[in-house]
Design a protein around this motif. Structure first.
Motif, mmCIF file in Angstrom:
data_model
loop_
_atom_site.group_PDB
_atom_site.id
_atom_site.type_symbol
_atom_site.label_atom_id
_atom_site.label_comp_id
_atom_site.label_asym_id
_atom_site.label_seq_id
_atom_site.Cartn_x
_atom_site.Cartn_y
_atom_site.Cartn_z
ATOM 1 N N ARG A 124 -4.873 10.744 -7.771
ATOM 2 C CA ARG A 124 -5.165 11.464 -6.532
ATOM 3 C C ARG A 124 -5.897 10.616 -5.492
ATOM 4 N NH1 ARG A 124 -8.838 12.689 -10.314
ATOM 5 N NH2 ARG A 124 -11.049 12.831 -9.761
ATOM 6 N N LYS A 125 -6.522 9.497 -5.891
ATOM 7 C CA LYS A 125 -7.336 8.733 -4.963
ATOM 8 C C LYS A 125 -6.483 7.973 -3.957
ATOM 9 C CE LYS A 125 -11.429 8.175 -7.864
ATOM 10 N NZ LYS A 125 -12.404 7.219 -8.427
ATOM 11 N N ARG A 126 -7.110 7.642 -2.845
ATOM 12 C CA ARG A 126 -6.417 6.880 -1.807
ATOM 13 C C ARG A 126 -6.144 5.452 -2.275
ATOM 14 N NH1 ARG A 126 -6.550 9.392 3.254
ATOM 15 N NH2 ARG A 126 -8.112 11.036 3.497
ATOM 16 N N VAL A 127 -5.072 4.872 -1.730
ATOM 17 C CA VAL A 127 -4.743 3.473 -1.982
ATOM 18 C C VAL A 127 -5.262 2.644 -0.812
ATOM 19 C CG1 VAL A 127 -2.899 1.807 -2.402
ATOM 20 C CG2 VAL A 127 -2.676 4.160 -3.244
ATOM 21 N N THR A 137 -11.536 9.328 -1.895
ATOM 22 C CA THR A 137 -10.552 10.300 -2.349
ATOM 23 C C THR A 137 -9.946 11.007 -1.168
ATOM 24 O OG1 THR A 137 -12.262 11.998 -2.567
ATOM 25 C CG2 THR A 137 -11.772 10.687 -4.512
ATOM 26 N N ALA A 138 -8.752 11.575 -1.406
ATOM 27 C CA ALA A 138 -8.090 12.331 -0.352
ATOM 28 C C ALA A 138 -8.795 13.653 -0.140
ATOM 29 C CB ALA A 138 -6.627 12.575 -0.755
ATOM 30 N N GLN A 180 3.366 16.781 -15.004
ATOM 31 C CA GLN A 180 3.449 16.272 -13.635
ATOM 32 C C GLN A 180 2.193 16.609 -12.848
ATOM 33 O OE1 GLN A 180 6.989 17.368 -11.410
ATOM 34 N NE2 GLN A 180 6.893 15.419 -10.334
ATOM 35 N N ALA A 181 1.645 17.801 -13.038
ATOM 36 C CA ALA A 181 0.395 18.157 -12.365
ATOM 37 C C ALA A 181 -0.733 17.223 -12.794
ATOM 38 C CB ALA A 181 0.033 19.610 -12.674
ATOM 39 N N TRP A 182 -0.767 16.879 -14.077
ATOM 40 C CA TRP A 182 -1.800 15.967 -14.583
ATOM 41 C C TRP A 182 -1.658 14.592 -13.951
ATOM 42 C CZ3 TRP A 182 -1.100 11.511 -17.610
ATOM 43 C CH2 TRP A 182 -2.287 10.944 -18.122
ATOM 44 N N SER A 183 -0.410 14.097 -13.809
ATOM 45 C CA SER A 183 -0.199 12.768 -13.226
ATOM 46 C C SER A 183 -0.630 12.734 -11.763
ATOM 47 C CB SER A 183 1.267 12.351 -13.360
ATOM 48 O OG SER A 183 2.108 13.195 -12.586
ATOM 49 N N VAL A 188 0.837 -1.198 0.000
ATOM 50 C CA VAL A 188 0.000 0.000 0.000
ATOM 51 C C VAL A 188 0.873 1.248 0.000
ATOM 52 C CG1 VAL A 188 -1.605 1.370 1.392
ATOM 53 C CG2 VAL A 188 -2.027 -1.070 1.042
ATOM 54 N N MET A 189 1.910 1.267 0.856
ATOM 55 C CA MET A 189 2.798 2.424 0.941
ATOM 56 C C MET A 189 3.534 2.660 -0.370
ATOM 57 S SD MET A 189 4.351 1.765 4.749
ATOM 58 C CE MET A 189 5.440 3.199 4.695
ATOM 59 N N ILE A 190 4.077 1.588 -0.953
ATOM 60 C CA ILE A 190 4.818 1.727 -2.200
ATOM 61 C C ILE A 190 3.902 2.172 -3.336
ATOM 62 C CG2 ILE A 190 6.126 0.446 -3.939
ATOM 63 C CD1 ILE A 190 7.230 -1.269 -1.617
ATOM 64 N N ASN A 191 2.676 1.615 -3.369
ATOM 65 C CA ASN A 191 1.728 2.031 -4.409
ATOM 66 C C ASN A 191 1.296 3.478 -4.254
ATOM 67 O OD1 ASN A 191 1.913 -0.590 -5.248
ATOM 68 N ND2 ASN A 191 -0.283 -0.991 -5.286
ATOM 69 N N ALA A 192 1.346 4.002 -3.024
ATOM 70 C CA ALA A 192 0.961 5.402 -2.807
ATOM 71 C C ALA A 192 1.908 6.368 -3.515
ATOM 72 C CB ALA A 192 0.924 5.704 -1.313
ATOM 73 N N ILE A 193 3.190 5.984 -3.607
ATOM 74 C CA ILE A 193 4.155 6.845 -4.303
ATOM 75 C C ILE A 193 4.554 6.274 -5.660
ATOM 76 C CG2 ILE A 193 5.076 7.786 -2.160
ATOM 77 C CD1 ILE A 193 7.458 5.895 -2.465
ATOM 78 N N GLY A 194 4.055 5.084 -5.980
ATOM 79 C CA GLY A 194 4.456 4.416 -7.209
ATOM 80 C C GLY A 194 4.293 5.234 -8.479
#
Length: 350
Positions: A321-324, A347-348, A313-316, A44-50
């Motif tokens: 933007r959603k929570r993992v 969503t965050a 980068q803003a688009w990515s 989960v943590m790695i996917n959050a910044i993946g």
């Protein structure tokens, strides 16, 4: 237009963007063993910044390239004098990037454990050493008339630089913990909130002490508001995290990192690498700069391509933007620990 000043400001912006964005990446990596207590949590943590970690490193590449082209003497002296620190950072980033890609290639716990260690070390080493390096840049190094750095390791590991390393490591860890509260769900989110409180116990005093030392020894009148802003926003981020206002808390930690970086570059100017041997040997924005033609060409390239990179980068960030959630990485998982009353939100939020 003074293109030398423009490119000093541009490089300061690039480094600031790198620290704000890559800072939470480093923090997530440092927290991997304590917040991600099982394989699902770590995934989960790695996917959050993946989706964003490799894009965040583009800021580092661009900042280094801009220094090389706009201020070659600064780049040469910095890399020759601090080569060991910079080599360790480069190796750590390589290992970290490989670990992100290869962790999921094996099915055994032992395989994943080794790559998890690589992520932790590859995150902690740069997070600490960037503070050591930039503290030495602001403080100055021993340098002769040929701009050759003469400082040894004992000189570079001075108390101010060591405090800088503790500051960036603890601040990035806090930044990463708050990011996880914003981007994850369930048990990881609950543990990340507690990790934010624990890391703040180090980040608050270390950052405050480092900023006050910087202002007292190297600061200018206009950098004092930045020091105050950084301290206030850091304290606010902790309060907001405790009240579960994750969006605003993350904004506050980002403002802290931003204000800290700008204060360091403000304290450095008009030097780019002061000499503690003799102030006359210092590298300044003018004696370290490239020719005007080079700076002009660089300016046109930056005007054309920088908006494209920023927009992408803003688009990515918007797309991802959603929570993992644990169910996304392991559909069969049952995340029943550290119950989060807001777990139903997809969503965050702020």
């Amino acid at each position: 237009m003074d293109l030398v000043l423009v490119w000093f400001i541009a490089i300061a912006i690039l480094w600031t963007g790198y620290f704000v964005l890559e800072g939470f990446d480093f923090g997530v990596g440092v927290l991997l063993p304590s917040v991600g207590r099982n394989d699902t949590g770590r995934r989960v943590m790695i996917n959050a910044i993946g989706p964003v970690w490799d894009g965040n490193e583009v800021w580092l590449i661009t900042a280094g390239g801009a220094m090389f082209a706009a201020f070659p003497a600064w780049y040469a002296s910095l890399f020759s004098g601090l080569y060991l620190f910079l080599l360790l950072i480069l190796l750590a980033l390589i290992v970290r990037g490989v670990a992100f890609e290869y962790r999921g290639k094996g099915d055994t716990d032992r395989w994943r454990a080794w790559w998890d260690r690589a992520i932790i070390v590859g995150s902690a080493v740069p997070a600490a050493l960037w503070g050591v390096i930039f503290a030495n840049i602001v403080r100055g190094v021993g340098m002769d008339a040929d701009h050759t750095v003469t400082s040894g390791m004992a000189d570079l590991l001075n108390p101010y630089a060591l405090l800088g390393g503790v500051t960036t490591l603890s601040l990035f860890t806090l930044h990463g913990a708050v990011f996880l509260t914003l981007k994850t769900q369930g048990a990881v989110r609950g543990r990340a909130r507690r990790a934010a409180t624990r890391s703040a116990a180090v980040a608050l005093p270390a950052t405050t002490a480092f900023l006050l030392w910087t202002q007292a020894a190297h600061g200018k009148p206009w950098t004092l508001p930045l020091v105050v802003l950084a301290c206030v926003s850091l304290f606010a981020s902790v309060l907001l995290a405790m009240r579960r206002r994750e969006g605003w808390s993350f904004t506050a930690t980002a403002v802290t990192v931003l204000a800290l970086s700008v204060a360091l570059f403000g304290a450095l100017f008009p030097n780019v690498l002061p000499s503690t041997t003799d102030p006359a040997h210092s590298l300044t924005v003018h004696n370290a700069a490239s020719a005007r033609y080079t700076l002009t060409v660089m300016s046109w390239v930056g005007v054309v391509f920088l908006p494209v990179v920023l927009a992408y980068q803003a688009w990515s960030y918007w797309v991802f933007r959603k929570r993992v959630t644990p169910q996304q990485v392991d559909p069969g998982s049952e995340d029943t620990t550290d119950h989060d009353p807001t777990a139903g939100k997809g969503t965050a939020t702020t």
